[in-house]
Design an enzyme around this catalytic site. Structure first.
Site, PDB file in Angstrom:
ATOM      1  N   ARG A 172      66.948  40.948  55.864  1.00  0.00           N
ATOM      2  CA  ARG A 172      66.362  42.069  56.604  1.00  0.00           C
ATOM      3  C   ARG A 172      66.875  42.087  58.043  1.00  0.00           C
ATOM      4  O   ARG A 172      66.539  41.198  58.842  1.00  0.00           O
ATOM      5  CB  ARG A 172      64.833  41.930  56.582  1.00  0.00           C
ATOM      6  CG  ARG A 172      64.086  42.882  57.461  1.00  0.00           C
ATOM      7  CD  ARG A 172      64.121  44.277  56.914  1.00  0.00           C
ATOM      8  NE  ARG A 172      63.119  45.128  57.535  1.00  0.00           N
ATOM      9  CZ  ARG A 172      63.239  46.439  57.617  1.00  0.00           C
ATOM     10  NH1 ARG A 172      64.307  47.041  57.122  1.00  0.00           N
ATOM     11  NH2 ARG A 172      62.297  47.155  58.161  1.00  0.00           N
ATOM     12  N   GLN A 223      52.938  40.261  53.428  1.00  0.00           N
ATOM     13  CA  GLN A 223      53.038  40.656  54.841  1.00  0.00           C
ATOM     14  C   GLN A 223      54.491  40.586  55.321  1.00  0.00           C
ATOM     15  O   GLN A 223      54.961  41.486  56.019  1.00  0.00           O
ATOM     16  CB  GLN A 223      52.152  39.696  55.667  1.00  0.00           C
ATOM     17  CG  GLN A 223      51.937  40.119  57.099  1.00  0.00           C
ATOM     18  CD  GLN A 223      50.921  41.263  57.213  1.00  0.00           C
ATOM     19  OE1 GLN A 223      50.288  41.643  56.234  1.00  0.00           O
ATOM     20  NE2 GLN A 223      50.805  41.815  58.404  1.00  0.00           N
ATOM     21  N   GLU A 234      38.152  29.683  34.680  1.00  0.00           N
ATOM     22  CA  GLU A 234      37.952  28.242  34.460  1.00  0.00           C
ATOM     23  C   GLU A 234      37.199  27.581  35.619  1.00  0.00           C
ATOM     24  O   GLU A 234      37.439  26.434  35.983  1.00  0.00           O
ATOM     25  CB  GLU A 234      39.286  27.557  34.136  1.00  0.00           C
ATOM     26  CG  GLU A 234      39.702  27.908  32.720  1.00  0.00           C
ATOM     27  CD  GLU A 234      41.161  27.701  32.390  1.00  0.00           C
ATOM     28  OE1 GLU A 234      41.737  26.751  32.906  1.00  0.00           O
ATOM     29  OE2 GLU A 234      41.698  28.490  31.604  1.00  0.00           O
ATOM     30  N   GLY A 235      36.236  28.364  36.146  1.00  0.00           N
ATOM     31  CA  GLY A 235      35.374  27.880  37.221  1.00  0.00           C
ATOM     32  C   GLY A 235      35.855  28.358  38.580  1.00  0.00           C
ATOM     33  O   GLY A 235      36.952  27.999  39.006  1.00  0.00           O
TER      34      GLY A 235
HETATM   35  C1  LIG Z   1      41.485  36.407  34.190  1.00  0.00           C
HETATM   36  C2  LIG Z   1      40.284  35.771  33.587  1.00  0.00           C
HETATM   37  C3  LIG Z   1      40.402  35.121  32.373  1.00  0.00           C
HETATM   38  C4  LIG Z   1      39.266  34.570  31.768  1.00  0.00           C
HETATM   39  N1  LIG Z   1      39.392  34.020  30.533  1.00  0.00           N
HETATM   40  C5  LIG Z   1      38.302  33.519  29.908  1.00  0.00           C
HETATM   41  C6  LIG Z   1      38.408  33.002  28.578  1.00  0.00           C
HETATM   42  O1  LIG Z   1      39.492  32.998  27.982  1.00  0.00           O
HETATM   43  N2  LIG Z   1      37.303  32.517  27.985  1.00  0.00           N
HETATM   44  C7  LIG Z   1      36.104  32.510  28.614  1.00  0.00           C
HETATM   45  O2  LIG Z   1      35.142  32.056  28.019  1.00  0.00           O
HETATM   46  N3  LIG Z   1      35.953  33.021  29.872  1.00  0.00           N
HETATM   47  C8  LIG Z   1      37.018  33.531  30.527  1.00  0.00           C
HETATM   48  N4  LIG Z   1      36.903  34.061  31.797  1.00  0.00           N
HETATM   49  C9  LIG Z   1      35.610  34.068  32.453  1.00  0.00           C
HETATM   50  C10 LIG Z   1      35.555  33.036  33.577  1.00  0.00           C
HETATM   51  O3  LIG Z   1      35.581  31.737  33.079  1.00  0.00           O
HETATM   52  C11 LIG Z   1      34.307  33.352  34.417  1.00  0.00           C
HETATM   53  O4  LIG Z   1      34.550  34.573  35.069  1.00  0.00           O
HETATM   54  C12 LIG Z   1      34.029  32.260  35.445  1.00  0.00           C
HETATM   55  O5  LIG Z   1      33.583  31.082  34.819  1.00  0.00           O
HETATM   56  C13 LIG Z   1      32.958  32.712  36.464  1.00  0.00           C
HETATM   57  O6  LIG Z   1      31.849  33.229  35.827  1.00  0.00           O
HETATM   58  P1  LIG Z   1      31.265  34.673  36.256  1.00  0.00           P
HETATM   59  O7  LIG Z   1      32.411  35.621  36.275  1.00  0.00           O
HETATM   60  O8  LIG Z   1      30.109  34.965  35.403  1.00  0.00           O
HETATM   61  O9  LIG Z   1      30.804  34.478  37.751  1.00  0.00           O
HETATM   62  P2  LIG Z   1      29.371  33.909  38.193  1.00  0.00           P
HETATM   63  O10 LIG Z   1      29.065  32.670  37.454  1.00  0.00           O
HETATM   64  O11 LIG Z   1      28.380  35.019  38.180  1.00  0.00           O
HETATM   65  O12 LIG Z   1      29.689  33.543  39.694  1.00  0.00           O
HETATM   66  C14 LIG Z   1      29.971  34.574  40.647  1.00  0.00           C
HETATM   67  C15 LIG Z   1      30.287  33.934  41.966  1.00  0.00           C
HETATM   68  O13 LIG Z   1      29.142  33.206  42.415  1.00  0.00           O
HETATM   69  C16 LIG Z   1      29.556  32.106  43.162  1.00  0.00           C
HETATM   70  N5  LIG Z   1      29.056  30.854  42.534  1.00  0.00           N
HETATM   71  C17 LIG Z   1      28.852  30.605  41.224  1.00  0.00           C
HETATM   72  N6  LIG Z   1      28.416  29.353  41.040  1.00  0.00           N
HETATM   73  C18 LIG Z   1      28.364  28.784  42.250  1.00  0.00           C
HETATM   74  C19 LIG Z   1      28.015  27.489  42.736  1.00  0.00           C
HETATM   75  N7  LIG Z   1      27.640  26.503  41.893  1.00  0.00           N
HETATM   76  N8  LIG Z   1      28.071  27.258  44.073  1.00  0.00           N
HETATM   77  C20 LIG Z   1      28.446  28.235  44.935  1.00  0.00           C
HETATM   78  N9  LIG Z   1      28.806  29.472  44.539  1.00  0.00           N
HETATM   79  C21 LIG Z   1      28.770  29.756  43.226  1.00  0.00           C
HETATM   80  C22 LIG Z   1      31.084  32.130  43.163  1.00  0.00           C
HETATM   81  O14 LIG Z   1      31.567  32.823  44.302  1.00  0.00           O
HETATM   82  C23 LIG Z   1      31.409  32.925  41.928  1.00  0.00           C
HETATM   83  O15 LIG Z   1      32.700  33.523  41.966  1.00  0.00           O
HETATM   84  C24 LIG Z   1      38.012  34.628  32.414  1.00  0.00           C
HETATM   85  C25 LIG Z   1      37.895  35.265  33.664  1.00  0.00           C
HETATM   86  C26 LIG Z   1      39.026  35.815  34.242  1.00  0.00           C
HETATM   87  C27 LIG Z   1      38.866  36.512  35.569  1.00  0.00           C
END
Ligand SMILES: Cc1cc2nc3c(=O)[nH]c(=O)nc-3n(C[C@H](O)[C@H](O)[C@H](O)COP(=O)(O)OP(=O)(O)OC[C@H]3O[C@@H](n4cnc5c(N)ncnc54)[C@H](O)[C@@H]3O)c2cc1C
Length: 401
Positions: A274, A343, A370-371
């Site tokens: 660039r 950016q 995965e958490g």
């Molecule tokens: C691209 C993608 C692929 C996925 N693939 C799969 C799959 O193949 N199989 C499957 O079973 N699931 C799957 N999931 C689901 C995924 O595992 C969940 O979205 C994830 O575990 C979070 O759960 P939730 O979305 O219900 O968020 P929640 O549990 O409602 O949590 C929401 C937010 O609350 C906060 N929070 C939660 N717990 C705590 C804590 N203990 N302390 C502080 N803050 C906290 C965090 O900011 C969190 O992001 C997938 C999700 C995505 C986005």
């Protein structure tokens, strides 16, 4: 190269890892057509953007299977290196590889001989597509709150309820489903089931994601599953899910590294070419500092991923904590790096379908699935509590002497 040869020279790795890293990088180069859309008749679309994620995942899985990349008896360092290289190459290449492994690992680790014989070779060849169905709308981070019911019925179980956000949900042939058999409260009452997608009573609702992938919610209505499809024994569902998540979390960190390295390489090329202020963008001190910052983060993340995989392969007690640390750090830093690289591209990085724009969308979900990062932090803090208790007990014993 998409993986860092300097990192591979460290004692975490041995010759077979170095050889595997070279091979998977070459495999990605050779198979790039699988995830590159060359079918756009108008030629106006971004040719690197896949038109049909389901088709891409199916064909990538087949190719990975045919070339022998699925080995669920292998080690976690190999898994991480494969994910890092695949994520560098393409989001869907990593997705195909990682979700098949996510679905097959519980079966490989907890399946009986007959279950393994029935399903594993077909998952390994890519002929069968797997999915792991744990989450529900009301139970994501809080796995113990799972509500999908599995009631005993005529020598088997009837499944009723929903699963949410299931990767490969729209294309899977086999679901590993965690359901409530009610043998105890919370985590005690969960059981894992192998459920072929052809079983009557399953309906699939596709879900559109920020970065296109095969993804769905599932509804189970009087879905009958024979008792021989219980995986690992009744009441073992929570333990199976936690065992899996502890093992795969650092691989998410490895994928994050792949995305971030790709973003940095693209931004570096762009900055070198660039023309600006009579020189190039790469001559600007602030830009050089941004690349230095990314390099520091990449190194730290790669070391944490390597350590977590190495501890997991050694089966140490600290491995789950290290796995959480690696996922937390690598995914958070990768998000920052990808953002910084967008950016550095300026407006060009915001054009729909451009590489920085796609990486920006693709990296986001790694901090949730995965958490979420906050759950990883909670795992780390809990591990500190355990250590403090052990130390405290030692002091009390010492004081009594
Ligand atoms: C691209 C993608 C692929 C996925 N693939 C799969 C799959 O193949 N199989 C499957 O079973 N699931 C799957 N999931 C689901 C995924 O595992 C969940 O979205 C994830 O575990 C979070 O759960 P939730 O979305 O219900 O968020 P929640 O549990 O409602 O949590 C929401 C937010 O609350 C906060 N929070 C939660 N717990 C705590 C804590 N203990 N302390 C502080 N803050 C906290 C965090 O900011 C969190 O992001 C997938 C999700 C995505 C986005």
């Amino acid at each position: 190269m998409s993986v860092d040869r300097g990192m591979l020279a460290l004692p975490f790795y041995d010759e077979r890892h170095r050889e595997l890293a070279e091979r998977i990088v070459q495999w990605c180069d050779k198979n790039a057509d699988l995830w590159t859309d060359t079918t756009d008749p108008t030629g106006t679309a971004d040719t690197a953007a896949p038109a049909d994620p389901e088709r891409v995942v199916r064909s990538t899985l087949r190719a990975l299977g045919e070339d022998g990349w699925f080995d669920w008896d292998g080690d976690h360092r190999s898994l991480c290196l494969a994910r890092e290289a695949l994520a560098y190459a393409d989001d869907l290449a990593d997705f195909a590889y990682s979700i098949q492994s996510l679905a097959a690992t519980p079966l490989a680790r907890h399946g009986d001989e007959e279950q393994r014989r029935r399903f594993l070779p077909h998952l390994a060849s890519g002929a069968l597509i797997g999915a792991f169905a744990l989450s529900e709308e009301g139970a994501g981070s809080d796995v113990a709150a799972i509500g999908l019911a599995a009631e005993p019925d005529e020598g088997g179980y009837l499944l009723n309820g929903r699963k949410a956000w299931i990767a490969n949900g729209t294309i899977a042939d086999l679901y590993c489903v965690i359901a409530r058999t009610g043998d105890g409260p919370g985590p005690l009452g969960l059981t894992a089931f192998l459920v072929p997608a052809s079983t009557p009573g399953i309906s699939v609702e596709p879900v559109r994601l920020i970065a296109p992938r095969p993804f769905a919610n599932l509804e189970f209505t009087d879905c009958r599953v024979p008792a021989e499809n219980v995986l690992g024994g009744r009441g073992k569902g929570f333990a199976i899910a936690m065992d899996l998540l502890d093992r795969v979390r650092m691989t998410v960190g490895a994928a994050a590294l792949g995305f971030a390295r790709r973003a940095v390489d693209a931004a570096y090329l762009r900055a070198r070419e660039r023309a600006i202020y009579g020189g190039t963008l790469l001559d600007v001190p602030g830009v050089r500092a941004a690349f230095a910052d990314a390099e520091v983060k990449l190194n730290a993340a790669a070391l944490l991923v390597a350590r977590a995989a190495w501890e997991t392969d050694r089966g140490t007690r600290r491995a789950p904590k290290d796995s959480a640390i690696a996922k937390l750090y690598a995914t958070e830093r990768a998000q920052e790096i990808v953002d910084a690289c967008v950016q550095l591209h300026g407006a060009a990085g915001l054009v729909g379908g451009s590489l920085p724009e796609r990486l920006y969308r693709q990296i986001r979900s790694l901090r949730v699935y995965e958490g979420p990062s906050e759950v990883q932090a909670a795992i780390v803090a809990d591990a500190l509590d355990v250590r403090a208790r052990v130390r405290g007990a030692g002091r009390v014993r010492g004081a009594g002497r």
